[in-house]
Design a protein around this motif. Structure first.
Motif, PDB file in Angstrom:
ATOM      1  N   SER A 153       0.954  -1.295   0.227  1.00 12.66           N
ATOM      2  CA  SER A 153       0.061  -0.354   0.341  1.00 12.66           C
ATOM      3  C   SER A 153       0.905   1.882  -0.256  1.00 12.66           C
ATOM      4  N   ASN A 154       1.822   0.901   1.006  1.00 13.21           N
ATOM      5  CA  ASN A 154       2.812   2.401   0.348  1.00 13.21           C
ATOM      6  C   ASN A 154       4.112   3.090  -0.367  1.00 13.21           C
ATOM      7  N   GLU A 189       2.233  -1.116   4.833  1.00 17.15           N
ATOM      8  CA  GLU A 189       1.053  -0.211   5.708  1.00 17.15           C
ATOM      9  C   GLU A 189       2.128   0.497   7.413  1.00 17.15           C
TER      10      GLU A 189
END
Length: 778
Positions: free
Chosen positions: A569-570, A625
C-alpha cells in the motif's frame, strides 16, 4: 622525571592474541612488543594497568624512544616517528608521576614560579579513573579486550545528552534497548562529571546521594594507605576497587562496589544465539538448544561473549514444506528472556505456539509469555535465564528430530530412557517382532495399491498438467483468465507503477472485492513456450519471506502473460526517499536497510535455488502500511529478451545501480546484487539519488564518490546536512551504515562482503573494516 613509589610509567610487554591481531594493520606481523602504560604495583609482583597510551595501535619495538612535548607524548623508533600518540609540537619542560597516578607534563621553565601543566593522563582515561580523577561529559570509559590485551573491548560508559551516565555494548546502537546500567534514578540534571576522591567516595558533581559512600576509609589500620580505582572491567561491569598498601607493598585488593550484582544483566555478556545463566554467583554462557559454538577451537563452551549458530540447515525446512512438523521437535527453556521485537505475535495455547513455530521456516525461536506466542527470527541477542525482566517466559526452540539437549528442559515428546532394565528386554523384543510383522504387511499392502493404481495416477498427472491443476496446487497459485484480470483491474485503467518488465495495475478480487492485488503485464519477455514460463514462475512462487512481495497468481493466454502479486500500500522506497517530505529518523532508515538486506540474503542463501535479483533499486523496493520493505521484480531476469537485457544494462549503468561487471561483460554473480544494495544503502542514509546534476561541486555528482570523500576527510556533516536538518544525530550509527555501504560498492566483487556479513555489520555484531576507495581511480 619524578616517580611515585606506588605507581610507575614504563615500557611494558604487550603479548597479543589472535583477536587483537584482527584489529591491527594487515602488514603487521609481530606477536610481542611494548606499549606505554601506567601500572599499579602490588606485593605479589602482579601489576594492574590503569592507563594505556594509544591502546589500539600495534606494539612497538624495544629500541623506541619516548619524547615529551607540550601536546603530550611522541613515540619514535630511531629517527622515524613510529606511532604518534598526540600531535608533535615544541618540547616540554619536564614531567612528573604524581602519587595520585596522574602523569603530568609541564611547559618549559619560565619566569613564573608555578609550573604550568600542559598535558595529563587524567584527561585521557581508558578503562579506569583513579582517586582524584573525574570522568567528564567530554570523555568516556571503554573496557579492555582482556586482562592481557588492553585494546578497545566490548563496552563503554559515557554521559548522555540528558546527563545520565549510561553503559552500552560498544557495537550497539546506543539506544535505550541496548543500555544495561544507568544512573537515571538519581536526577542528574546539570551534572557534568563523575568524581572519585582519594577516600574512595564515588559521587556525581554536587549531587547526593553518591554511588558509593566509603565509610571504611576512616577505620584503616595505622601504617597503611589505600589507592582507589573505578574500572569498567572486561565483562562490562563498573567496579570500585581498593588497593590496600602496607609499607608501600600491596597486601589486599577489595571490590567495594559494582554496578551489576549479576553479570547476566549485562547486555552482550553472551554473544548472539547464546544465553547467560547464573549459578551460585558464577555467570556462564551456553548455546540455545539446536545451536553450536561458531568456532569450537577458539571459543570455550561456557566462555564470555560465546557466539553460536544453528546446527542444522534452513534449506531442509524449505524443502520439507508442510511436512516440516515431522522434521523438527520443540525443546523448551523456562524463565527465559532476550531482546528484540517479534515479527509475529498472537494469543494462543502453548501447544499451538509450538506447532506454529515448527511449521514456520522463518521461526528461529518463540517466547511464550502470558498466553501470547511471540515468534522471532535469528539472530537472538541479549539472552538470559532467570532474569529479573518482567517479560520472562517459556522459550521454545525448533530442533531436528532425534536431537537431545541435556539441561533443565522439557520437550514436546516423551523423553527416552538412557538405559533399559534387563528384565524388560524380553517384552520389548516381543513388541518389536509384532510391530515388525505389522509393518511388513503394511508395506505389502501399500505396494499392491501402488501397482494397482499406477496407470490411473499416470493418467491423472497428464490431466493435471493439461488443466494447470498440478501447477496451481504445487505452488499454491491461482490461475486467472485474461478476462478475470480485465474485470479485476477495471480494464487496466489504474496504473500504479511501471517496472523494467512492464506496467503494474491495481485491482481487487474475492468476495465484495475485499482483496487488493497488483497485476504486472509482462511486456518484455522472451517468446518461449508455456512450460518454460511456468518453470520460472514456479521458482518465484516457492519463495516465502516477509521482505519479498508475494506472488499469488498468473495468467497465460497465448502471447499474453501476466503476474498477480499482493498489493503493497505505501508505494516504493524511491517515493518515500525522494518525493515525500516525511521525516525518517535514522533508526527507521536502519530498519528499512536491514529489511532490504534480509530479503536479498534470503534470495542468495536460503532459497531452494539461489536467485540473483539483478535489478535492485529503490523503485523495486515496496513499503507496506508498517513501513516494512519488500523486494519486487526478483527472479524475472532470465525471462527478459536478450536485447532488452542489454538495453536495460546500458540504461541502468547511467543511473549507477548496476555493478561494473555488467558494463565490462564480465561474469556476473550474486555480488552484483551486493553492489546495487550498497548504492541503495547510501541513498537511504543521505536521502538523495545516486547521481545528482544540480550540486555545488563536480565531486558531489556521484553519491558513492562524495560519500567516500566525506568519510575520508571526517566531514560527515556535509554529507547529511540536508537529510537530517533538525534530527538529534546518532553519528556512530550513521558512520556504521556509511562504512557498510562503501564496502558494498567496491569495483572488485571479491572486496564486497556477503549479505550475511552486511546484516551482522549493520546490527553491530561484526567488526567493520575501514573501506578503501570504491573505485581505484577515485
Amino acid at each position: 622525571m619524578k616517580l611515585s613509589p606506588l605507581l610507575t610509567v614504563t615500557l611494558s610487554t604487550h603479548p597479543l592474541g589472535c583477536q587483537v591481531l584482527a584489529t591491527l594493520h594487515s602488514a603487521f606481523t609481530l606477536t610481542v612488543g611494548y606499549a606505554i602504560g601506567i601500572w599499579l604495583k602490588s606485593g605479589d609482583g602482579n601489576m594492574t594497568v590503569v592507563w594505556t597510551a594509544k591502546r589500539d595501535d600495534p606494539p612497538i619495538s624495544s629500541n623506541s624512544t619516548l619524547e615529551l612535548t607540550v601536546d603530550g607524548l611522541l613515540l619514535k623508533q630511531g629517527s622515524d616517528v613510529q606511532g604518534q600518540v598526540y600531535v608533535d609540537t615544541e618540547p616540554a619542560g619536564f614531567a612528573s608521576m604524581l602519587n595520585s597516578g596522574n602523569f603530568v607534563i609541564y611547559a618549559q621553565e619560565s619566569s613564573s614560579p608555578v609550573a604550568v601543566p600542559v598535558w595529563q593522563s587524567f584527561h585521557h582515561p581508558t578503562d579506569t579513573i583513579l582517586g582524584g580523577q573525574n570522568l567528564t561529559i567530554r570523555n568516556q570509559l571503554v573496557s579492555s579486550m582482556s586482562t592481557s590485551d588492553r585494546s578497545t573491548g566490548h563496552y563503554f560508559l559515557a554521559f548522555q545528552r540528558d546527563n545520565d551516565l549510561v553503559a552500552y555494548p560498544i557495537n550497539s546502537s546506543a539506544q535505550s534497548l541496548d543500555a544495561y546500567w544507568a544512573s537515571i534514578s538519581m536526577n542528574l540534571y546539570g551534572v557534568e562529571q563523575l568524581n572519585l576522591d582519594t577516600e574512595g567516595n564515588l559521587c556525581f558533581d554536587h549531587v547526593l546521594p553518591c554511588l558509593v559512600n566509603n565509610s571504611n576509609h576512616q577505620n584503616q589500620p595505622q601504617n597503611t594507605s589505600s589507592i582507589y580505582r573505578a574500572t569498567l572491567d572486561v565483562d562490562g561491569n563498573l567496579r570500585l576497587y581498593e588497593h590496600l598498601f602496607e609499607d608501600k607493598e600491596g597486601i589486599d585488593i577489595t571490590i567495594l562496589w559494582k554496578a551489576r550484582s549479576d553479570e547476566c544483566q549485562i547486555k552482550g555478556f553472551c554473544g548472539i544465539n547464546s544465553y547467560c545463566s547464573n549459578t551460585n554467583g558464577n555467570a556462564r554462557c551456553q548455546c540455545y538448544p539446536g545451536f553450536v559454538p561458531c568456532n569450537n577451537e577458539t571459543t570455550g563452551r561456557n566462555a564470555m561473549f560465546l557466539e553460536c549458530k544453528l546446527n542444522y540447515s534452513k534449506d531442509d525446512c524449505e524443502r520439507s514444506g508442510d511436512r516440516n512438523f515431522l522434521l523438527y521437535n520443540i525443546v523448551s527453556l523456562e524463565e527465559m528472556w532476550w531482546d528484540g521485537y517479534p515479527y509475529w505475535a498472537k494469543q494462543m495455547s502453548m501447544g499451538a505456539c509450538e506447532k506454529s513455530c515448527k511449521t514456520d521456516c522463518d521461526c528461529g525461536a518463540a517466547l511464550y509469555t502470558n498466553g501470547q506466542c511471540n515468534k522471532y527470527s535469528l539472530p537472538l541477542r541479549y539472552g538470559s535465564k532467570a532474569s529479573n525482566e518482567l517479560d520472562t517466559g517459556m522459550a521454545l526452540f525448533k530442533v531436528p528430530s532425534g536431537y537431545v539437549f541435556r539441561g533443565n528442559t522439557t520437550t514436546s515428546s516423551p523423553k527416552k530412557p538412557n538405559a533399559i532394565d534387563n528384565n524388560r528386554k524380553g517384552l520389548i523384543l516381543i513388541l518389536a517382532s509384532t510391530l515388525g510383522s505389522i509393518s511388513f504387511l503394511c508395506v505389502v499392502f501399500v505396494v499392491s495399491i501402488f501397482f494397482t493404481y499406477r496407470s490411473q495416477v499416470h493418467r491423472l498427472a497428464k490431466l493435471s498438467a493439461s488443466s494447470k491443476l498440478g501447477f496451481t496446487e504445487e505452488c499454491s497459485l491461482r490461475s486467472f483468465s485474461f478476462d478475470e484480470l480485465v474485470k479485476a483491474t477495471n480494464g487496466f485503467t489504474e496504473e500504479v507503477g511501471r517496472g523494467s518488465f512492464g506496467a503494474v495495475y491495481r485491482g481487487t478480487i474475492g468476495e465484495n472485492n475485499r482483496i487488493r492485488i497488483a497485476v504486472k503485464r509482462m511486456e518484455r519477455i522472451v517468446d518461449e513456450g508455456e512450460r518454460e514460463f511456468r518453470a520460472e514462475i514456479t521458482a518465484i512462487a516457492r519463495t516465502h519471506h516477509r521482505n519479498l512481495v508475494k506472488l499469488v497468481g498468473f495468467c497465460i493466454e497465448g502471447s499474453r502473460k501476466l503476474l498477480v502479486y499482493e498489493y503493497v500500500s505505501n508505494g516504493s522506497l524511491a517515493n518515500l526517499l525522494f518525493k515525500t517530505k516525511k521525516h525518517l529518523p535514522l533508526k527507521e532508515r536502519l530498519k528499512i536497510a536491514l529489511d532490504v538486506a534480509r530479503g536479498v540474503q534470503y534470495l542468495h542463501e536460503e532459497c531452494e535455488v539461489c536467485i540473483a535479483h539483478c535489478n535492485l533499486k529503490p523503485q523495486n523496493i515496496l513499503m507496506d502500511e508498517l513501513l516494512t520493505a519488500k523486494l519486487s521484480d526478483f527472479g524475472l531476469a532470465r525471462l527478459s529478451k536478450p536485447e532488452f537485457s542489454r538495453n536495460r544494462a546500458d540504461k541502468e549503468v547511467t543511473t549507477g545501480y548496476l555493478a561494473p561487471e555488467w558494463q565490462k561483460e564480465a561474469l556476473v554473480s550474486i555480488k552484483a546484487d551486493v553492489f546495487s544494495y550498497g548504492i541503495v544503502l547510501l541513498e537511504i542514509v543521505c536521502r538523495r539519488r545516486n547521481i545528482e546534476v544540480n550540486v555545488p561541486s563536480p565531486e558531489e555528482v556521484l553519491l558513492s564518490t562524495w560519500a567516500y570523500h566525506c568519510f575520508a576527510t571526517e566531514q560527515l556533516h556535509d554529507l547529511v546536512v540536508v537529510a537530517y536538518q533538525e534530527e538529534d544525530m546518532d553519528w556512530k550509527t550513521l558512520e556504521r551504515m556509511l562504512k557498510v555501504g562503501l564496502l558494498c560498492v567496491q569495483d572488485y566483487p571479491s572486496l564486497r562482503p556477503s549479505m550475511r556479513d552486511v546484516i551482522l555489520m549493520l546490527e553491530g555484531w561484526k567488526h567493520i573494516p575501514i573501506p578503501p576507495s570504491p573505485s581505484p581511480s577515485r
